[in-house]
Design a protein around this motif. Structure first.
Motif, short mmCIF file in Angstrom:
data_model
loop_
_atom_site.label_atom_id
_atom_site.label_comp_id
_atom_site.label_asym_id
_atom_site.label_seq_id
_atom_site.Cartn_x
_atom_site.Cartn_y
_atom_site.Cartn_z
N VAL A 125 -1.35 6.11 5.18
CA VAL A 125 -1.29 5.23 4.01
C VAL A 125 -0.16 5.75 3.13
O VAL A 125 -0.25 6.85 2.58
N SER A 126 0.89 4.98 3.03
CA SER A 126 2.06 5.41 2.25
C SER A 126 2.37 4.41 1.15
O SER A 126 1.90 3.27 1.17
N ALA A 127 3.17 4.87 0.24
CA ALA A 127 3.70 3.98 -0.79
C ALA A 127 5.01 3.37 -0.30
O ALA A 127 5.64 3.86 0.62
N SER A 128 5.39 2.27 -0.95
CA SER A 128 6.73 1.71 -0.76
C SER A 128 7.20 1.15 -2.10
O SER A 128 6.40 0.97 -3.02
N THR A 129 8.47 0.92 -2.20
CA THR A 129 9.05 0.47 -3.47
C THR A 129 8.59 -0.95 -3.82
O THR A 129 8.55 -1.83 -2.96
N GLU A 141 13.84 5.26 -2.92
CA GLU A 141 13.59 3.87 -2.53
C GLU A 141 13.20 3.76 -1.07
O GLU A 141 13.84 4.31 -0.18
N THR A 142 12.12 3.04 -0.85
CA THR A 142 11.61 2.79 0.49
C THR A 142 11.51 1.28 0.67
O THR A 142 10.56 0.64 0.20
N SER A 143 12.53 0.74 1.30
CA SER A 143 12.58 -0.69 1.56
C SER A 143 13.58 -0.90 2.69
O SER A 143 14.21 0.04 3.16
N THR A 144 13.73 -2.14 3.09
CA THR A 144 14.68 -2.44 4.17
C THR A 144 16.12 -2.20 3.73
O THR A 144 17.02 -2.15 4.57
N TYR A 145 16.36 -2.03 2.45
CA TYR A 145 17.70 -1.73 1.96
C TYR A 145 18.10 -0.29 2.30
O TYR A 145 19.29 0.01 2.44
N THR A 146 17.12 0.59 2.39
CA THR A 146 17.44 2.02 2.53
C THR A 146 16.86 2.68 3.77
O THR A 146 17.28 3.77 4.14
N MET A 147 15.87 2.05 4.40
CA MET A 147 15.22 2.67 5.56
C MET A 147 15.08 1.66 6.67
O MET A 147 14.87 0.47 6.42
N PRO A 148 15.18 2.11 7.93
CA PRO A 148 14.99 1.17 9.06
C PRO A 148 13.55 0.71 9.12
O PRO A 148 12.62 1.53 9.14
N SER A 149 13.33 -0.59 9.11
CA SER A 149 11.96 -1.09 9.12
C SER A 149 11.36 -1.04 10.51
O SER A 149 10.16 -0.78 10.67
N GLY A 187 -6.36 6.61 21.71
CA GLY A 187 -5.74 6.82 20.41
C GLY A 187 -5.41 5.54 19.67
O GLY A 187 -5.31 4.46 20.25
N PHE A 188 -5.23 5.69 18.37
CA PHE A 188 -4.79 4.58 17.52
C PHE A 188 -4.09 5.18 16.31
O PHE A 188 -4.70 5.92 15.53
N VAL A 189 -2.81 4.88 16.16
CA VAL A 189 -2.01 5.39 15.06
C VAL A 189 -1.51 4.19 14.26
O VAL A 189 -0.81 3.33 14.81
N ALA A 190 -1.88 4.13 12.98
CA ALA A 190 -1.55 2.97 12.15
C ALA A 190 -0.82 3.41 10.89
O ALA A 190 -0.92 4.57 10.46
N HIS A 191 -0.08 2.48 10.31
CA HIS A 191 0.64 2.73 9.05
C HIS A 191 0.43 1.54 8.12
O HIS A 191 0.82 0.41 8.44
N ILE A 192 -0.19 1.80 6.98
CA ILE A 192 -0.35 0.78 5.95
C ILE A 192 0.50 1.22 4.77
O ILE A 192 0.21 2.21 4.10
N SER A 193 1.56 0.47 4.52
CA SER A 193 2.47 0.76 3.41
C SER A 193 2.14 -0.18 2.25
O SER A 193 2.07 -1.39 2.43
N ILE A 194 1.94 0.42 1.06
CA ILE A 194 1.49 -0.39 -0.09
C ILE A 194 2.45 -0.17 -1.26
O ILE A 194 2.53 0.95 -1.80
N PRO A 195 3.19 -1.18 -1.67
CA PRO A 195 4.05 -1.03 -2.85
C PRO A 195 3.24 -0.59 -4.06
O PRO A 195 2.06 -0.96 -4.21
#
Length: 587
Positions: A125-129, A141-149, A187-195
């Motif tokens: 569970v991560s933050a995003s901009t 900044e964490t968005s498609t402008y600065t990081m590969p989605s 296994g199950f590896v998930a990523h939930i990014s929440i602005p």
């Protein structure tokens, strides 16, 4: 899968202060998306959340602290991810990793890739901009402008499921996808990014209430009958992998009824007792010559593979490991059988291992199979007496660990992906499952130096990590163990080298490389962080140091000054590289 909903009619205007009410009472309250996400994770069985905080993830972090989930603040995101992997395997529950934006996410990626390779269930569970700030050089900044989605924020090679939660309306679908993943075997590896602005927003929909249910993949009666027929045609050997860890009792019954020899992958040590007369040894990295001699001299007709991918660390992909008539390969992942040895005859059986072996046992009565039972070869271990002079030889240290820790306690023993793992695979012998762990999949340095913290916490008792000085310098979580008083013991093989790299390069013919490490006193470092420890410079001091560590309450470091001239049992790995005519050596 059962998804229900909870009424969320408003009766308060303080969403961030409502988390405790959300968990402790039945009152309807208005609460934030961050609190809702944490509630959903708790309902999915999450007991632990490991991570490093930051401004952008603050609302989720606060909600975690107000929940029943135990939150541990680590020193590095990779360490948190490795600890989450091992906490999952120790508890059989999903574990949460939390990070802030930017480097918080990228720091965790190595551990998350390891989770994918190892087959753990973890949720990042991560933050995003926030949307209004994107493309304007916001802090980290964490968005498609600065990081590969692709890959980081979408499902692919890193994550089974990944998404960015842009609205509370999406929470029901996110919950559904998480449930589907956690219900699946393996296994199950998930990523939930929440602005950040979404984390603090009020929930606008009904809160999903989730109940997990799992179904086991099973082979048909026709498939089991065909396996019985094939195995009854002649001598077969059983190859046990980590995926069979829940079927130890059944595998032993099958071996004893059929007289089959049994070998195991490095991660599967102890699933079949290593002191059993039908056990012929460990395969792959740090494995035993007795396995090769058996496969060469007795040439079984078939091999029954239970829960291993047969990857390079397990098989070295050597042709000698292919039996005369091929493999019967049982795995919960239907894509695994036939991958390691594509030219070998393979009968694939997608099934839960325990369910499958129970099915076989119904057909194999106590005396239903008459197979030729050769005099089985056994791994050989010579006892070496301690000497009073010179640095510590690894064989003497491992022999003491075997007697005092493996045989003298029930603690978990873990080995780092290095010479430490080779020594552990080769010399330590376990009679029960769930006593040994190594990270032979992704094999990242620092996995066990940090992962041991999560394992000890989830087991509720002491855990031992046997690691190298290089890994200990790269990444450790002594400080975290001190903060939460987790009873971890690190046994550091301190030889002043990247030993496996040094010896491997020499065996490959590359001379003059620099693999030395300045001599480090790890006890001084540990004590400086609030732990305890002892430095061992003579073999006659080993037993006293191990005994002191076993009764220690605080985190404890045993810094063992190792004789670097003593070769680790890695010859098979090096010769495998040589046979590939490889000019690249990955240590």
């Amino acid at each position: 899968m059962d998804i229900q909903f909870q009424d969320t009619q408003a009766n308060t205007t303080e969403p961030l202060n409502s988390t405790k009410q959300l968990f402790d009472s039945k009152l309807s309250v208005t609460f934030s998306v961050a609190e809702a996400v944490v509630k959903i994770l708790k309902d999915m069985g999450v007991q632990y959340a490991f991570g490093v905080s930051g401004g952008a993830i603050a609302p989720v972090w606060a909600a975690l602290h107000q929940s029943p989930i135990q939150v541990l603040h680590f020193r590095h995101e990779a360490g948190a991810a490795f600890a989450a992997i091992e906490a999952h395997f120790a508890s059989d529950r999903p574990v949460v990793i939390f990070t802030t934006t930017g480097p918080g996410i990228t720091n965790a990626l190595t551990g998350l890739l390891a989770a994918r390779w190892e087959g753990a269930k973890v949720i990042l569970v991560s933050a995003s901009t926030s949307a209004p700030q994107r493309g304007r050089w916001a802090c980290q900044e964490t968005s498609t402008y600065t990081m590969p989605s692709t890959g980081i924020f979408t499902s692919g090679q890193i994550f089974h499921y990944a998404t960015t939660l842009e609205s509370s309306d999406e929470l029901t679908e996110v919950s559904r996808r998480l449930v589907l993943g956690l219900e699946q075997p393996g296994g199950f590896v998930a990523h939930i990014s929440i602005p950040t602005n979404i984390q603090t927003s009020s929930l606008k929909t009904l809160l999903p209430r989730v109940t997990l249910s799992q179904s086991l993949a099973t082979a048909t009666e026709e498939t089991i009958a065909e396996c019985v027929r094939l195995l009854s045609e002649g001598p077969f050997v059983i190859w046990v992998g980590f995926g069979a860890r829940g079927a130890a009792k059944e595998i032993r019954q099958l071996a004893e009824r059929t007289g089959a020899a049994v070998m195991c992958s490095p991660r599967a040590k102890g699933i079949f007792p290593e002191d059993h007369p039908q056990f012929i040894g460990v395969t792959g990295f740090g494995g035993h010559e007795s396995v090769f001699r058996y496969m060469q001299d007795y040439r079984p007709l078939r091999t029954l593979v239970l829960g291993t991918r047969l990857g390079e660390r397990t098989s070295f992909l050597l042709p000698i490991m292919v039996p005369l008539r091929g493999f019967l390969h049982v795995d919960i992942d239907p894509e695994v059988p036939g991958t390691a040895y594509p030219s070998a005859e393979t009968f694939a059986i997608p099934s839960d291992i325990k369910v499958f072996v129970k099915g076989l046992l119904k057909h194999f009565s106590q005396h239903s199979v008459e197979l030729t039972k050769p005099m089985l070869l056994r791994p050989e271990h010579s006892i070496i007496n301690p000497r009073t002079h010179g640095k510590v030889r690894p064989v003497v240290l491992m022999d003491a660990i075997q007697r005092l820790i493996v045989e003298g306690s029930d603690v978990l023993v873990m080995t780092e992906a290095s010479s430490s793992s080779a020594w552990g695979n080769y010399m330590l012998r376990f009679a029960k499952p769930h006593r040994y762990r190594n990270c032979s999949g992704f094999a990242s340095m620092g996995h066990i130096t940090t992962g041991v913290v999560g394992a000890a916490l989830a087991r509720g008792g002491k855990a031992i990590a046997i690691v190298g000085d290089g890994a200990m310098l790269m990444n450790n979580e002594i400080s975290t163990a001190v903060k939460y008083q987790i009873p971890v013991v690190w046994i550091v093989l301190n030889d002043g080298h990247y030993n496996m790299c040094d010896r491997g390069m020499a065996m490959l013919g590359f001379q003059g490389v620099d693999a030395e490490i300045p001599q480090t006193n790890f006890v001084n470092i540990a004590c400086g962080m609030g732990a305890d420890g002892i430095r061992v410079e003579r073999e006659t001091d080993i037993e006293a140091a191990l005994e002191k560590a076993m009764v220690a309450i605080a985190p404890f470091v045993i810094d063992v000054v190792i004789d670097s001239t003593q070769p680790a049992p890695i010859e098979s790995r090096i010769w495998n590289l040589i046979t590939q005519n490889s000019t690249n050596y990955y240590c």
